[in-house]
Design a protein around this motif. Structure first.
Motif, PDB file in Angstrom:
ATOM      1  N   ALA A   1      -7.067   1.950  12.299  1.00 15.35           N
ATOM      2  CA  ALA A   1      -6.144   2.501  11.476  1.00 15.35           C
ATOM      3  C   ALA A   1      -6.611   2.841   9.935  1.00 15.35           C
ATOM      4  CB  ALA A   1      -5.048   1.527  11.443  1.00 15.35           C
ATOM      5  N   PHE A   2      -5.694   3.634   9.208  1.00 10.80           N
ATOM      6  CA  PHE A   2      -5.987   3.710   7.608  1.00 10.80           C
ATOM      7  C   PHE A   2      -4.797   2.636   7.285  1.00 10.80           C
ATOM      8  CE2 PHE A   2      -7.715   7.644   8.624  1.00 10.80           C
ATOM      9  CZ  PHE A   2      -8.818   7.625   7.612  1.00 10.80           C
ATOM     10  N   TYR A   3      -5.115   2.233   5.900  1.00  8.43           N
ATOM     11  CA  TYR A   3      -4.132   1.256   5.246  1.00  8.43           C
ATOM     12  C   TYR A   3      -4.041   1.819   3.807  1.00  8.43           C
ATOM     13  CZ  TYR A   3      -5.560  -1.547   9.086  1.00  8.43           C
ATOM     14  OH  TYR A   3      -5.828  -2.314  10.422  1.00  8.43           O
ATOM     15  N   VAL A   4      -2.671   2.031   3.332  1.00  9.03           N
ATOM     16  CA  VAL A   4      -2.462   2.098   1.978  1.00  9.03           C
ATOM     17  C   VAL A   4      -1.928   0.863   1.221  1.00  9.03           C
ATOM     18  CG1 VAL A   4      -1.270   3.457   0.322  1.00  9.03           C
ATOM     19  CG2 VAL A   4      -1.950   4.748   2.354  1.00  9.03           C
TER      20      VAL A   4
ATOM     21  N   VAL B   1       4.252  -4.401   5.539  1.00 10.63           N
ATOM     22  CA  VAL B   1       3.476  -5.858   5.229  1.00 10.63           C
ATOM     23  C   VAL B   1       3.615  -6.136   3.721  1.00 10.63           C
ATOM     24  CG1 VAL B   1       1.681  -7.302   5.351  1.00 10.63           C
ATOM     25  CG2 VAL B   1       2.181  -5.749   7.294  1.00 10.63           C
ATOM     26  N   TYR B   2       4.342  -7.117   3.469  1.00 10.22           N
ATOM     27  CA  TYR B   2       4.318  -7.350   1.865  1.00 10.22           C
ATOM     28  C   TYR B   2       4.589  -8.828   1.394  1.00 10.22           C
ATOM     29  CZ  TYR B   2       9.263  -7.789   3.313  1.00 10.22           C
ATOM     30  OH  TYR B   2      10.409  -7.946   3.939  1.00 10.22           O
ATOM     31  N   ASN B   3       4.043  -9.213   0.128  1.00  7.53           N
ATOM     32  CA  ASN B   3       4.157 -10.515  -0.010  1.00  7.53           C
ATOM     33  C   ASN B   3       4.389 -10.710  -1.648  1.00  7.53           C
ATOM     34  OD1 ASN B   3       3.611 -13.265   0.098  1.00  7.53           O
ATOM     35  ND2 ASN B   3       1.370 -12.792  -0.700  1.00  7.53           N
ATOM     36  N   PHE B   4       4.986 -11.570  -2.238  1.00 10.91           N
ATOM     37  CA  PHE B   4       5.367 -11.915  -3.444  1.00 10.91           C
ATOM     38  C   PHE B   4       4.777 -12.988  -3.947  1.00 10.91           C
ATOM     39  CE2 PHE B   4       8.977  -9.364  -1.657  1.00 10.91           C
ATOM     40  CZ  PHE B   4       9.267  -8.381  -2.684  1.00 10.91           C
ATOM     41  N   ILE B   5       3.826 -12.946  -5.007  1.00  8.91           N
ATOM     42  CA  ILE B   5       3.195 -14.146  -5.403  1.00  8.91           C
ATOM     43  C   ILE B   5       4.051 -14.707  -6.534  1.00  8.91           C
ATOM     44  CG2 ILE B   5       0.990 -15.032  -6.160  1.00  8.91           C
ATOM     45  CD1 ILE B   5      -0.446 -12.965  -4.618  1.00  8.91           C
ATOM     46  N   PRO B   6       4.466 -15.769  -6.838  1.00  7.93           N
ATOM     47  CA  PRO B   6       4.991 -16.372  -8.138  1.00  7.93           C
ATOM     48  C   PRO B   6       3.808 -16.485  -9.114  1.00  7.93           C
ATOM     49  CG  PRO B   6       5.269 -17.955  -6.401  1.00  7.93           C
ATOM     50  CD  PRO B   6       4.551 -16.912  -5.633  1.00  7.93           C
ATOM     51  N   LEU B   7       4.202 -15.889 -10.385  1.00  6.62           N
ATOM     52  CA  LEU B   7       3.166 -16.514 -11.520  1.00  6.62           C
ATOM     53  C   LEU B   7       3.897 -16.739 -12.584  1.00  6.62           C
ATOM     54  CD1 LEU B   7       1.579 -12.642 -11.371  1.00  6.62           C
ATOM     55  CD2 LEU B   7       0.633 -14.906 -10.291  1.00  6.62           C
ATOM     56  N   GLY B   8       5.117 -17.303 -12.341  1.00  6.40           N
ATOM     57  CA  GLY B   8       5.622 -17.939 -13.582  1.00  6.40           C
ATOM     58  C   GLY B   8       7.160 -17.741 -13.398  1.00  6.40           C
ATOM     59  N   ASP B   9       7.939 -18.200 -14.363  1.00  6.16           N
ATOM     60  CA  ASP B   9       9.442 -18.227 -14.392  1.00  6.16           C
ATOM     61  C   ASP B   9      10.081 -17.017 -13.860  1.00  6.16           C
ATOM     62  OD1 ASP B   9       9.371 -20.924 -15.157  1.00  6.16           O
ATOM     63  OD2 ASP B   9       9.755 -20.473 -17.079  1.00  6.16           O
ATOM     64  N   ASP B  10       9.534 -15.962 -14.408  1.00  6.24           N
ATOM     65  CA  ASP B  10      10.294 -14.535 -14.199  1.00  6.24           C
ATOM     66  C   ASP B  10       9.388 -13.677 -13.694  1.00  6.24           C
ATOM     67  OD1 ASP B  10      12.306 -12.889 -13.990  1.00  6.24           O
ATOM     68  OD2 ASP B  10      12.063 -11.930 -15.912  1.00  6.24           O
ATOM     69  N   VAL B  11       8.142 -13.912 -13.330  1.00  2.28           N
ATOM     70  CA  VAL B  11       7.028 -12.939 -12.915  1.00  2.28           C
ATOM     71  C   VAL B  11       6.458 -13.227 -11.589  1.00  2.28           C
ATOM     72  CG1 VAL B  11       5.065 -11.638 -13.487  1.00  2.28           C
ATOM     73  CG2 VAL B  11       6.418 -12.528 -15.182  1.00  2.28           C
ATOM     74  N   TYR B  12       6.542 -11.928 -10.724  1.00  2.00           N
ATOM     75  CA  TYR B  12       5.897 -11.954  -9.350  1.00  2.00           C
ATOM     76  C   TYR B  12       4.964 -10.782  -9.235  1.00  2.00           C
ATOM     77  CZ  TYR B  12       9.493 -15.111  -7.634  1.00  2.00           C
ATOM     78  OH  TYR B  12      10.295 -16.163  -7.499  1.00  2.00           O
ATOM     79  N   PHE B  13       3.673 -11.230  -8.556  1.00  3.81           N
ATOM     80  CA  PHE B  13       2.785 -10.034  -8.077  1.00  3.81           C
ATOM     81  C   PHE B  13       3.332  -9.629  -6.823  1.00  3.81           C
ATOM     82  CE2 PHE B  13      -1.033  -8.177  -6.618  1.00  3.81           C
ATOM     83  CZ  PHE B  13      -1.328  -7.249  -7.871  1.00  3.81           C
ATOM     84  N   PHE B  14       3.813  -8.365  -6.486  1.00  4.46           N
ATOM     85  CA  PHE B  14       4.086  -7.809  -5.207  1.00  4.46           C
ATOM     86  C   PHE B  14       2.868  -7.161  -4.693  1.00  4.46           C
ATOM     87  CE2 PHE B  14       5.952  -3.852  -3.466  1.00  4.46           C
ATOM     88  CZ  PHE B  14       6.091  -4.198  -2.339  1.00  4.46           C
ATOM     89  N   GLU B  15       2.611  -7.822  -3.336  1.00  3.67           N
ATOM     90  CA  GLU B  15       1.542  -6.903  -2.710  1.00  3.67           C
ATOM     91  C   GLU B  15       2.048  -6.232  -1.515  1.00  3.67           C
ATOM     92  OE1 GLU B  15      -2.281 -10.313  -2.499  1.00  3.67           O
ATOM     93  OE2 GLU B  15      -0.390 -10.843  -1.300  1.00  3.67           O
ATOM     94  N   PHE B  16       1.482  -5.079  -1.010  1.00  2.71           N
ATOM     95  CA  PHE B  16       2.246  -4.118  -0.289  1.00  2.71           C
ATOM     96  C   PHE B  16       0.911  -3.541   0.602  1.00  2.71           C
ATOM     97  CE2 PHE B  16       3.808   0.270   1.058  1.00  2.71           C
ATOM     98  CZ  PHE B  16       4.796   0.041   1.804  1.00  2.71           C
ATOM     99  N   SER B  17       1.162  -3.318   1.828  1.00  2.00           N
ATOM    100  CA  SER B  17       0.437  -2.806   2.675  1.00  2.00           C
ATOM    101  C   SER B  17       1.229  -1.794   3.695  1.00  2.00           C
ATOM    102  CB  SER B  17      -0.499  -3.630   3.251  1.00  2.00           C
ATOM    103  OG  SER B  17      -1.286  -2.978   4.492  1.00  2.00           O
ATOM    104  N   ALA B  18       0.732  -0.685   3.858  1.00  2.00           N
ATOM    105  CA  ALA B  18       1.340   0.327   4.990  1.00  2.00           C
ATOM    106  C   ALA B  18       0.191   0.658   5.902  1.00  2.00           C
ATOM    107  CB  ALA B  18       1.913   1.404   4.190  1.00  2.00           C
ATOM    108  N   LYS B  19       0.404   0.566   7.232  1.00  2.00           N
ATOM    109  CA  LYS B  19      -0.705   0.835   8.037  1.00  2.00           C
ATOM    110  C   LYS B  19      -0.212   2.143   8.700  1.00  2.00           C
ATOM    111  CE  LYS B  19      -2.388  -1.434  12.380  1.00  2.00           C
ATOM    112  NZ  LYS B  19      -2.517  -2.447  13.166  1.00  2.00           N
ATOM    113  N   ILE B  20      -1.273   3.112   8.942  1.00  2.00           N
ATOM    114  CA  ILE B  20      -1.304   4.443   9.818  1.00  2.00           C
ATOM    115  C   ILE B  20      -2.216   4.287  10.822  1.00  2.00           C
ATOM    116  CG2 ILE B  20      -1.092   6.949   9.497  1.00  2.00           C
ATOM    117  CD1 ILE B  20      -1.352   4.887   6.406  1.00  2.00           C
ATOM    118  N   LYS B  21      -1.855   4.204  12.032  1.00  2.00           N
ATOM    119  CA  LYS B  21      -2.727   4.022  13.171  1.00  2.00           C
ATOM    120  C   LYS B  21      -3.266   5.436  13.456  1.00  2.00           C
ATOM    121  CE  LYS B  21      -1.005   0.463  16.350  1.00  2.00           C
ATOM    122  NZ  LYS B  21      -0.067   0.247  17.236  1.00  2.00           N
ATOM    123  N   LEU B  22      -4.503   5.295  13.816  1.00  2.00           N
ATOM    124  CA  LEU B  22      -5.247   6.481  14.332  1.00  2.00           C
ATOM    125  C   LEU B  22      -4.984   6.999  15.580  1.00  2.00           C
ATOM    126  CD1 LEU B  22      -9.038   5.379  13.275  1.00  2.00           C
ATOM    127  CD2 LEU B  22      -7.761   7.656  12.246  1.00  2.00           C
TER     128      LEU B  22
END
Lengths: 127, 181
Positions: free
Chosen positions: B93-96, B160-181
């Motif tokens: 697959a490809f992943y963005v 696929v996604y994930n939110f990492i808490p970094l403090g009171d009001d801040v998150y880091f948003f991780e996102f991944s989309a998969k495109i199968k070959l």
């Protein structure tokens, strides 16, 4: 004053547009992925605003798009809805020909979606 | 620079084709798309897959451009405005993949929205796209509110996604989309 032909050349991010009012022929093609879709499509829609008041007897809209982003997709729907207004002038006809690459089933489905949403006679044709 | 070799090796092992970190503006979007196209062409991937990867990359980059607002963290100098985007592939697959900072309020909204999209099957996503396109106006940021729906439609996989808490009001948003070959 008769409406002038509208010619916009394609770029890497924006489609070509060839609109010839006296022939009732409107073509759009290429890719449409600008960040600011409003700036690109607003003048085109304004031009169509004038066209639909005094359209050719038969209006054909050919779509040869290769890619478009989601914000363009809303404006493309607007183009259809605007051109549909030629039907308000008695005796005027309007048809869409939607072209897609034979290996691009999604583009075919997208054409079907627009046909469902607008109720316009759509020919969906393999390019 | 000690360590950079390890960084590159790690990226290569993970199949990275393109990695960018920094501010995302229209110029960056267009350059990255050009680079990605060159990479995809050089890789000789099937045109259907290539189109879907490119499409998803367009929407991901435009999401970053429209939504990654600079955030101020209390007690820290400056703002967090950097985003990250990666295109990679393996044998199947490809992943963005993207990452950006966001506020707690935006995290709540996004989490609901992505959860809803992931709960839909292929036909339901198509209907949701049609409905959103025809009924809703443009968002305050000038988007169509369709980006993630379209990504899900083109990916045909769970987002696929994930939110990492970094403090009171801040998150880091991780996102991944998969495109199968």
């Amino acid at each position: 004053m008769p409406l002038k032909t509208l010619l916009i050349e394609k770029t890497r991010q924006t489609p070509f547009i060839h609109f010839i009012p006296e022939e009732g022929l409107f073509k759009i093609g290429g890719r449409s992925i600008p960040e600011n879709t409003f700036a690109f499509y607003e003048p085109v829609i304004a031009w169509l605003e004038d066209y639909v008041k005094d359209p050719a007897k038969v209006t054909v809209f050919e779509v040869h798009l290769e890619y478009f982003n989601t914000s363009s997709s809303k404006f493309i729907l607007e183009l259809f809805r605007k051109l549909q207004q030629v039907k308000n002038v008695s005796g005027s006809e309007f048809e869409v020909i939607w072209f897609y690459d034979k290996d691009d089933e999604e583009m075919m489905e997208t054409g079907e979606d627009y046909r469902d949403l607008t109720g316009i006679p759509f020919k969906i044709v393999e390019a | 620079m000690p360590g950079i070799y390890q960084t590159i090796k790690k990226m290569q092992n993970e199949g990275a084709l393109l990695v960018y970190t920094g501010e995302v503006n229209p110029d960056v979007v267009s350059r990255l798309l050009q680079l990605a196209e060159d990479k995809l062409d050089a890789g000789g991937c099937p045109s259907g897959v290539r189109k879907r990867v490119f499409h998803i990359l367009v929407e991901c980059l435009q999401n970053l451009y429209h939504h990654a607002t600079p955030l101020k963290i209390p007690g820290m100098d400056g703002t967090l405005s950097e985003s990250v985007v990666q295109l990679r592939s393996d044998d199947t697959a490809f992943y963005v993949e993207t990452g950006n900072y966001l506020s707690a309020a935006n995290k709540e909204k996004l989490e609901l929205y992505l959860g809803r999209i992931n709960s839909l099957d292929k036909d339901q996503i198509r209907e949701y796209y049609k409905k959103t396109m025809s009924e809703n106006g443009f968002t305050a940021k000038g988007g169509a509110g369709l980006g993630f729906i379209d990504i899900a439609r083109k990916s045909e996989e769970i987002l696929v996604y994930n939110f990492i808490p970094l403090g009171d009001d801040v998150y880091f948003f991780e996102f991944s989309a998969k495109i199968k070959l």
